[in-house]
Design an enzyme around this catalytic site. Sequence first.
Site, PDB file in Angstrom:
ATOM      1  N   THR A  19     -74.490  18.347  36.512  1.00 17.86           N
ATOM      2  CA  THR A  19     -75.629  19.276  36.538  1.00 17.86           C
ATOM      3  C   THR A  19     -76.070  19.607  37.948  1.00 17.86           C
ATOM      4  O   THR A  19     -76.495  20.724  38.238  1.00 17.86           O
ATOM      5  CB  THR A  19     -76.824  18.630  35.785  1.00 17.86           C
ATOM      6  OG1 THR A  19     -76.428  18.414  34.449  1.00 17.86           O
ATOM      7  CG2 THR A  19     -78.045  19.519  35.796  1.00 17.86           C
ATOM      8  N   ASP A  63     -67.719  18.651  34.313  1.00 13.95           N
ATOM      9  CA  ASP A  63     -68.807  18.004  33.575  1.00 13.95           C
ATOM     10  C   ASP A  63     -68.326  16.577  33.351  1.00 13.95           C
ATOM     11  O   ASP A  63     -67.182  16.355  32.924  1.00 13.95           O
ATOM     12  CB  ASP A  63     -69.013  18.727  32.241  1.00 13.95           C
ATOM     13  CG  ASP A  63     -70.219  18.205  31.486  1.00 13.95           C
ATOM     14  OD1 ASP A  63     -71.148  18.987  31.247  1.00 13.95           O
ATOM     15  OD2 ASP A  63     -70.225  17.004  31.111  1.00 13.95           O
ATOM     16  N   SER A  64     -69.175  15.601  33.618  1.00 18.69           N
ATOM     17  CA  SER A  64     -68.704  14.214  33.585  1.00 18.69           C
ATOM     18  C   SER A  64     -68.359  13.732  32.181  1.00 18.69           C
ATOM     19  O   SER A  64     -67.805  12.645  32.025  1.00 18.69           O
ATOM     20  CB  SER A  64     -69.727  13.283  34.232  1.00 18.69           C
ATOM     21  OG  SER A  64     -70.786  12.990  33.350  1.00 18.69           O
ATOM     22  N   SER A  65     -68.650  14.519  31.178  1.00 21.34           N
ATOM     23  CA  SER A  65     -68.231  14.124  29.826  1.00 21.34           C
ATOM     24  C   SER A  65     -66.708  14.107  29.725  1.00 21.34           C
ATOM     25  O   SER A  65     -66.143  13.475  28.834  1.00 21.34           O
ATOM     26  CB  SER A  65     -68.813  15.080  28.787  1.00 21.34           C
ATOM     27  OG  SER A  65     -70.213  15.069  28.908  1.00 21.34           O
ATOM     28  N   THR A 281     -74.642  -7.255  22.764  1.00 23.44           N
ATOM     29  CA  THR A 281     -75.786  -6.892  21.926  1.00 23.44           C
ATOM     30  C   THR A 281     -76.095  -5.391  21.991  1.00 23.44           C
ATOM     31  O   THR A 281     -75.904  -4.757  23.031  1.00 23.44           O
ATOM     32  CB  THR A 281     -77.059  -7.692  22.307  1.00 23.44           C
ATOM     33  OG1 THR A 281     -78.163  -7.151  21.587  1.00 23.44           O
ATOM     34  CG2 THR A 281     -77.375  -7.634  23.799  1.00 23.44           C
ATOM     35  N   GLN A 282     -76.571  -4.861  20.874  1.00 23.56           N
ATOM     36  CA  GLN A 282     -76.997  -3.453  20.844  1.00 23.56           C
ATOM     37  C   GLN A 282     -78.314  -3.255  21.599  1.00 23.56           C
ATOM     38  O   GLN A 282     -78.706  -2.129  21.875  1.00 23.56           O
ATOM     39  CB  GLN A 282     -77.169  -2.986  19.393  1.00 23.56           C
ATOM     40  CG  GLN A 282     -75.857  -2.944  18.622  1.00 23.56           C
ATOM     41  CD  GLN A 282     -76.037  -2.589  17.151  1.00 23.56           C
ATOM     42  OE1 GLN A 282     -77.064  -2.064  16.746  1.00 23.56           O
ATOM     43  NE2 GLN A 282     -75.017  -2.882  16.366  1.00 23.56           N
TER      44      GLN A 282
HETATM   45  N1  ASP Z   1     -73.365  17.056  31.323  1.00 26.90           N
HETATM   46  C1  ASP Z   1     -73.710  16.750  32.681  1.00 26.90           C
HETATM   47  C2  ASP Z   1     -72.661  15.830  33.245  1.00 26.90           C
HETATM   48  O1  ASP Z   1     -72.692  14.655  33.020  1.00 26.90           O
HETATM   49  C3  ASP Z   1     -75.068  16.138  32.726  1.00 26.90           C
HETATM   50  C4  ASP Z   1     -75.578  15.791  34.109  1.00 26.90           C
HETATM   51  O2  ASP Z   1     -74.939  15.981  35.116  1.00 26.90           O
HETATM   52  O3  ASP Z   1     -76.690  15.280  34.192  1.00 26.90           O
HETATM   53  O4  ASP Z   1     -71.770  16.268  33.925  1.00 26.90           O
END
Ligand code: ASP
Length: 347
Positions: A19, A63-65, A281-282
Amino acid sequence: MSIASSPGAKLFIIYTGGTIGMAFDDATGTLVPMGFREIKYHIPELAKLGYEFDMHAFNPPMDSSNMSPEIWIELANIIYTHYANYDGFIILHGSDTMAFTASALSFMLENLAKPVILTGSQLPIGEIRTDAKENIITTMEIAAAKKNGKARVPEVCIYFDYDLFRGNRTKKYNTETFEAFNSFNYPSLAEAGIDIKYNDQFILDYPREPFQINTRLNVNIAVLKMFPGITPHAVNAVLQTPQLKAVILETFGNGNTITAPWFIDCLKKTIDEGIIVLDRTQCDGGSVELGRYETSAYLKDAGVISGHDMTFEAAVTKLMYLLAQGYPVEKVKQLLEISLKGELTEK
Ligand code: ASP
């Protein structure tokens, strides 16, 4: 003009995306990544800090996803290549998987004597109320900071919203507030107020051996998150994952879980096959304590390993790292319960 501490420090910035460097695309109505040149344009203060810095920008920024172990290896290699020539390293990274990257690097960067600090932001840098500026500027100050000629924070950290946390103790826990991260089981390494206050007693010791990287990772792990009503089909689907080497069992409270005979049998069979079962643990705060309740005592007897107070991110990446080192299963189990990089509190 006031200038930052440690003027003249040399920093290396790796811009992966997130972001922090995104802008709204009016055509699609979504956030899309932009380049580092635009980031510099939005932070004219960078020139005032008096640091020299070079950078490596991912092209295109991500995007880090979409982060992956292959990219962690790439990051470790970039740091290794530039290690001797810089005082500190900054990774601009999306917040979503930042804690995984920080945890992975904490294991892969061995005998680290310089800061490697990840940061990002909740609002893009072009937004008027952005948190990106403060995060980047303070991260640079901390990455440049020295005491008695040595790096102030020789470890992999996350800096976000006035707190510096140990990377492998950190978790993204809020998508709305500027305080996106927390370290539930370990104090902050530094807090930024009028001054940056370093909590030296919590920072890792300076290493005695030379820096090196270890880029072997084994991704054959799975996660079994427990909930009341979980079926044998769901449990078996996870435990019978092909090539499985280890499973993170996400349990209740102090590491407790159901005691139904079918479940105990499934776990015993899995462990007998040489698959490691790590109990985590959760809960965000606190630790697994196998044997504290009857509902976890049998896990210990069956050979389940305690994840102590590790974050999920640390547990995943520590397993990937340890499983790839060619150690016998018993040694991996032993190392899982020991703090390698400050990721858990030994009891
Ligand atoms: N979706 C973005 C990412 O992780 C969210 C962020 O940067 O805060 O790349």
